[in-house]
Enzyme design. Structure first.
Site, PDB file in Angstrom:
ATOM      1  N   SER A   1      -5.884  -7.610   6.219  1.00  0.00           N
ATOM      2  CA  SER A   1      -4.696  -7.009   6.832  1.00  0.00           C
ATOM      3  C   SER A   1      -3.791  -7.998   7.554  1.00  0.00           C
ATOM      4  O   SER A   1      -2.744  -7.601   8.066  1.00  0.00           O
ATOM      5  CB  SER A   1      -5.111  -5.900   7.807  1.00  0.00           C
TER       6      SER A   1
ATOM      7  N   LYS B   1      -0.257  -7.837   6.540  1.00  0.00           N
ATOM      8  CA  LYS B   1       0.772  -6.962   7.120  1.00  0.00           C
ATOM      9  C   LYS B   1       1.810  -7.731   7.934  1.00  0.00           C
ATOM     10  O   LYS B   1       2.893  -7.203   8.208  1.00  0.00           O
ATOM     11  CB  LYS B   1       0.102  -5.887   7.972  1.00  0.00           C
TER      12      LYS B   1
ATOM     13  N   SER C   1      -3.081  -1.472  12.294  1.00  0.00           N
ATOM     14  CA  SER C   1      -3.403  -1.852  10.914  1.00  0.00           C
ATOM     15  C   SER C   1      -3.498  -0.623  10.017  1.00  0.00           C
ATOM     16  O   SER C   1      -4.372  -0.547   9.139  1.00  0.00           O
ATOM     17  CB  SER C   1      -4.709  -2.657  10.869  1.00  0.00           C
TER      18      SER C   1
ATOM     19  N   LYS D   1      -2.564 -10.403  14.792  1.00  0.00           N
ATOM     20  CA  LYS D   1      -2.919  -9.494  13.707  1.00  0.00           C
ATOM     21  C   LYS D   1      -4.361  -9.725  13.316  1.00  0.00           C
ATOM     22  O   LYS D   1      -4.808 -10.870  13.149  1.00  0.00           O
ATOM     23  CB  LYS D   1      -2.023  -9.692  12.479  1.00  0.00           C
TER      24      LYS D   1
END
Length: 372
Positions: A143, A146, A199, A304
């Protein structure tokens, strides 16, 4: 007289026979009565046993029904919890190894004994490498993808207040938990917020699908942006990071973090603590996947997290340590909290050494690529 004697004898003989017959009949009657009583008593005992069994079965049924109506995990009043000795199936304890582990990257030594197979720490302003471990290894990034999803969305200047509707196309993979159901509406800004902070995969997929030209054009834009940033080791396959084909190196991810840090909205959404979102008749509270954002000892400007089995646990952050802006990248970490522990080790190391740079002693430093 002889005739009288004969008659008397016959009379007494008949009387004796009659008496024996009576006695025999009485005996038979007594035996029949005894058998009848015994049979009756047996039937009563059998009926009593059947009734007891029925009552026991009814009690079990009632208890089972009550247990099914209780919240799982609770214990009835007055009952002592019993620790189960049953072992879980072996298959539940087996974890699929990540690509980094299959490649043996976790065997490399480093001075901090990190749990991440890949680590890179860079001074954001001078590009000086402060710590490195397998920084050129190309692995799935889960993720962390993203961040590129957010960058393409924001730089396309699409209105963040535009209402978007979740569709069946956002159900990208079975078994993925999400409170976003087809037909639900939200703004593009809310979808961006959920994708960065929590997420949320369906939110990220929604951003890609509603991009001008659709999902395919969005993925093309992701890869085009990667080339513009000089992320030559990177490839993107979807907006969510669920595909292991979303790949990059720690060196490339430093470039991505620095590019996304230039956008206020990405910074703010990525470090946001929580978001309350109305879902039908209830409100769902979304929280940040990185618990360090709530730690007052950390000054985090952007972050992140990511995880799929092929990638292991991943984490990228922009932080301030000892007054200096630093970019951290950790890939293929083992254990739910090990990437956070690695970040703590790096922070303590930099604080204790005054941000002096170091490299993996197991691999000679590449002086031609000492800066990012």
């Amino acid at each position: 007289s002889a005739s009288r004697l004969g008659t008397a004898a016959f009379f007494w003989m008949q009387l004796g026979v009659s008496k024996r017959r009576t006695e025999l009949r009485l005996t038979v009657a007594i035996l029949i009565a005894g058998c009848t009583l015994a049979a009756s008593a047996g039937m009563q005992a059998a009926n009593a046993a059947t009734a007891a069994d029925n009552q026991a079965q009814a009690a079990k049924t009632i208890a089972k029904a009550k247990a099914q109506t209780r919240v799982r995990g609770t214990i009835p009043v007055g009952r002592t919890p019993i620790k189960s000795t049953r072992k879980k199936p072996l298959i539940a304890r087996i974890m699929t190894p990540s690509e980094g582990h299959l490649a043996g990257l976790h065997r490399g030594d480093d001075p901090l004994d990190l749990h991440s197979s890949v680590a890179l720490v860079v001074d954001q302003d001078t590009n000086e490498v402060l710590f490195e471990k397998n920084k050129h290894a190309v692995l799935p990034i889960a993720s962390v993808t993203k961040l590129m999803t957010a960058l393409v969305t924001v730089e396309a200047n699409l209105p963040l207040d535009e209402e978007l509707q979740v569709s069946q196309e956002e159900l990208v993979r079975a078994g993925i938990r999400s409170n976003l159901r087809p037909g639900m509406e939200m703004t593009r800004g809310t979808a961006l917020h959920l994708a960065l902070m929590s997420s949320e995969n369906r939110a990220a997929q929604l951003l890609g699908r509603t991009y001008p030209g659709g999902l395919a054009r969005f993925v093309e834009a992701m890869n085009a942006k990667a080339r513009l940033l000089g992320m030559n080791d990177s490839h993107f396959a979807d907006p969510t990071g669920l595909s292991p084909e979303n790949r990059s190196s720690a060196s490339d991810l430093v470039r991505l973090v620095k590019a996304t840090y230039e956008h206020d909205v990405i910074r703010q959404y990525s470090v946001s603590g929580e978001l309350a979102l109305p879902v039908g008749k209830r409100t769902v509270n979304y929280r940040n996947t990185n618990r360090l954002t709530n730690n007052p000892e950390w000054e985090i400007g952007l972050q992140k997290t990511g995880y799929i089995s092929a990638a292991g646990r991943c984490l990228v952050m922009q932080v301030v340590i000892e007054g200096k802006r630093v970019v951290m990248v950790f890939l293929d970490s083992v254990g739910k909290y090990s990437r956070l522990g690695d970040a703590e080790r790096i922070r303590h190391f930099l604080e204790s050494t005054g941000l002096r740079k170091t490299s993996n002693p197991a691999a000679p430093a590449d002086t031609s690529r000492r800066t990012m």
